[in-house]
Design an enzyme around this catalytic site. Structure first.
Site, mmCIF file in Angstrom:
data_model
loop_
_atom_site.group_PDB
_atom_site.id
_atom_site.type_symbol
_atom_site.label_atom_id
_atom_site.label_comp_id
_atom_site.label_asym_id
_atom_site.label_seq_id
_atom_site.Cartn_x
_atom_site.Cartn_y
_atom_site.Cartn_z
ATOM 1 N N GLU A 46 -7.062 4.206 12.372
ATOM 2 C CA GLU A 46 -5.935 4.261 13.293
ATOM 3 C C GLU A 46 -5.862 5.662 13.874
ATOM 4 O O GLU A 46 -6.668 6.530 13.534
ATOM 5 C CB GLU A 46 -4.631 3.918 12.563
ATOM 6 C CG GLU A 46 -4.339 4.809 11.358
ATOM 7 C CD GLU A 46 -3.053 4.427 10.644
ATOM 8 O OE1 GLU A 46 -2.022 4.290 11.333
ATOM 9 O OE2 GLU A 46 -3.084 4.278 9.401
ATOM 10 N N ASP B 113 0.850 -1.181 0.000
ATOM 11 C CA ASP B 113 0.000 0.000 0.000
ATOM 12 C C ASP B 113 0.883 1.227 0.000
ATOM 13 O O ASP B 113 1.966 1.235 0.590
ATOM 14 C CB ASP B 113 -0.970 -0.002 1.188
ATOM 15 C CG ASP B 113 -0.269 -0.077 2.528
ATOM 16 O OD1 ASP B 113 -0.019 0.988 3.130
ATOM 17 O OD2 ASP B 113 0.017 -1.199 3.002
ATOM 18 N N ASP C 255 -9.111 3.041 6.378
ATOM 19 C CA ASP C 255 -7.947 3.058 7.263
ATOM 20 C C ASP C 255 -8.371 3.635 8.609
ATOM 21 O O ASP C 255 -8.724 4.812 8.723
ATOM 22 C CB ASP C 255 -6.857 3.921 6.616
ATOM 23 C CG ASP C 255 -5.546 3.913 7.386
ATOM 24 O OD1 ASP C 255 -5.553 3.620 8.595
ATOM 25 O OD2 ASP C 255 -4.506 4.231 6.784
#
Length: 269
Positions: free
Chosen positions: A152, A61, A150
């Protein structure tokens, strides 16, 4: 939300999206791409780290931090798939997305976009719409990965973005439901054990493929939330591939289903 039509970018006019680069068939693209297994016999492959040479389906990625990527070299090293950062929050679009996404596809990698979640900057509906309009779509063409969310922490902000566990669960579920409504697929969820368990807790949304960040040499077995298996494992941020290096959990058949099927069933929930 406006009616969804696949809006992710396609390769240059000389490349047929359905056939893959240089007229490669969809199945051969999935099973190695233009520069897949055959290219592993080249000198570039000899430079690959042991993880890239190990059995399995490897990928990576990337984001704007990587800038221009030599995708032919990535394919020669054994990369088969790539997630490319498309968007963040409700207003940031990666300036590197276009050339990274098109470049990965042109080199024979299966590719898809990802969205960095910012629950502090807007609700899931506006972020799904922004993601879809800026590279995060999916279509049943055999060369496009379902979008990835994503999840986080973000430097300078509270790890939980100011949300309670239930509010975070509602935000994630809202994003997943809306993405499925628009594309027919659940997004893959990228996270790590400690962030998820601390911020989200003992919960996992239905049929959600896990993309687990865990920098270690052996396959991770302690998983966040209620997952009991993972689809993708991000095992290194220092090679062998540009950006972060990843490993697919299963074999070719499962990978083809993940790329191509509306009714793909996540391995670990």
């Amino acid at each position: 939300m406006s009616p969804y039509r696949p809006r992710h970018l396609t390769p240059p006019p000389s490349v047929s999206p359905a056939a893959g680069p240089a007229g490669t068939s969809r199945r051969s693209l999935l099973r190695g791409g233009v520069l897949g297994a055959a290219a592993l016999g080249t000198g570039a492959a000899a430079l690959a780290a042991p993880m890239a040479q190990a059995a399995g389906i490897h990928g990576q990625d990337v984001s704007g931090w990587q800038g221009e990527v030599d995708w032919a070299a990535q394919a020669a090293l054994g990369s088969r798939f790539a997630y490319v950062k498309a968007t963040e929050g409700r207003s940031y679009r990666s300036p590197a997305f276009n050339h990274q996404y098109i470049g990965a596809g042109s080199a024979g990698l299966v590719r898809g976009g990802y969205h960095f979640a910012r629950p502090d900057s807007g609700g899931p509906q506006e972020q799904v719409e922004f993601f879809l309009n800026n590279g995060g779509g999916w279509s049943e063409d055999g060369i496009t990965l379902p979008g990835m969310l994503d999840l986080e922490g973000y430097s300078g902000l509270p790890r939980d973005y100011g949300l309670s566990q239930q509010e975070m669960r509602d935000w994630i579920m809202g994003f997943s439901d809306l993405y499925r409504e628009e594309t027919g697929r659940r997004p893959a969820l990228y996270t790590n054990l400690h962030w998820w368990n601390d911020v989200v807790g003992d919960w996992t949304p239905v049929n959600s493929p896990l993309f687990l960040a865990a920098y270690r040499e052996d396959r991770p077995t302690t998983l966040p939330g209620r997952w009991w298996g993972w689809e993708m494992w991000q095992h290194s941020s220092s090679g062998p591939f540009a950006g972060d290096s990843n490993l697919w959990s299963g074999g070719e058949e499962q990978f083809e289903r993940f790329v191509s099927e509306y009714d793909y069933g996540a391995a670990g929930i």
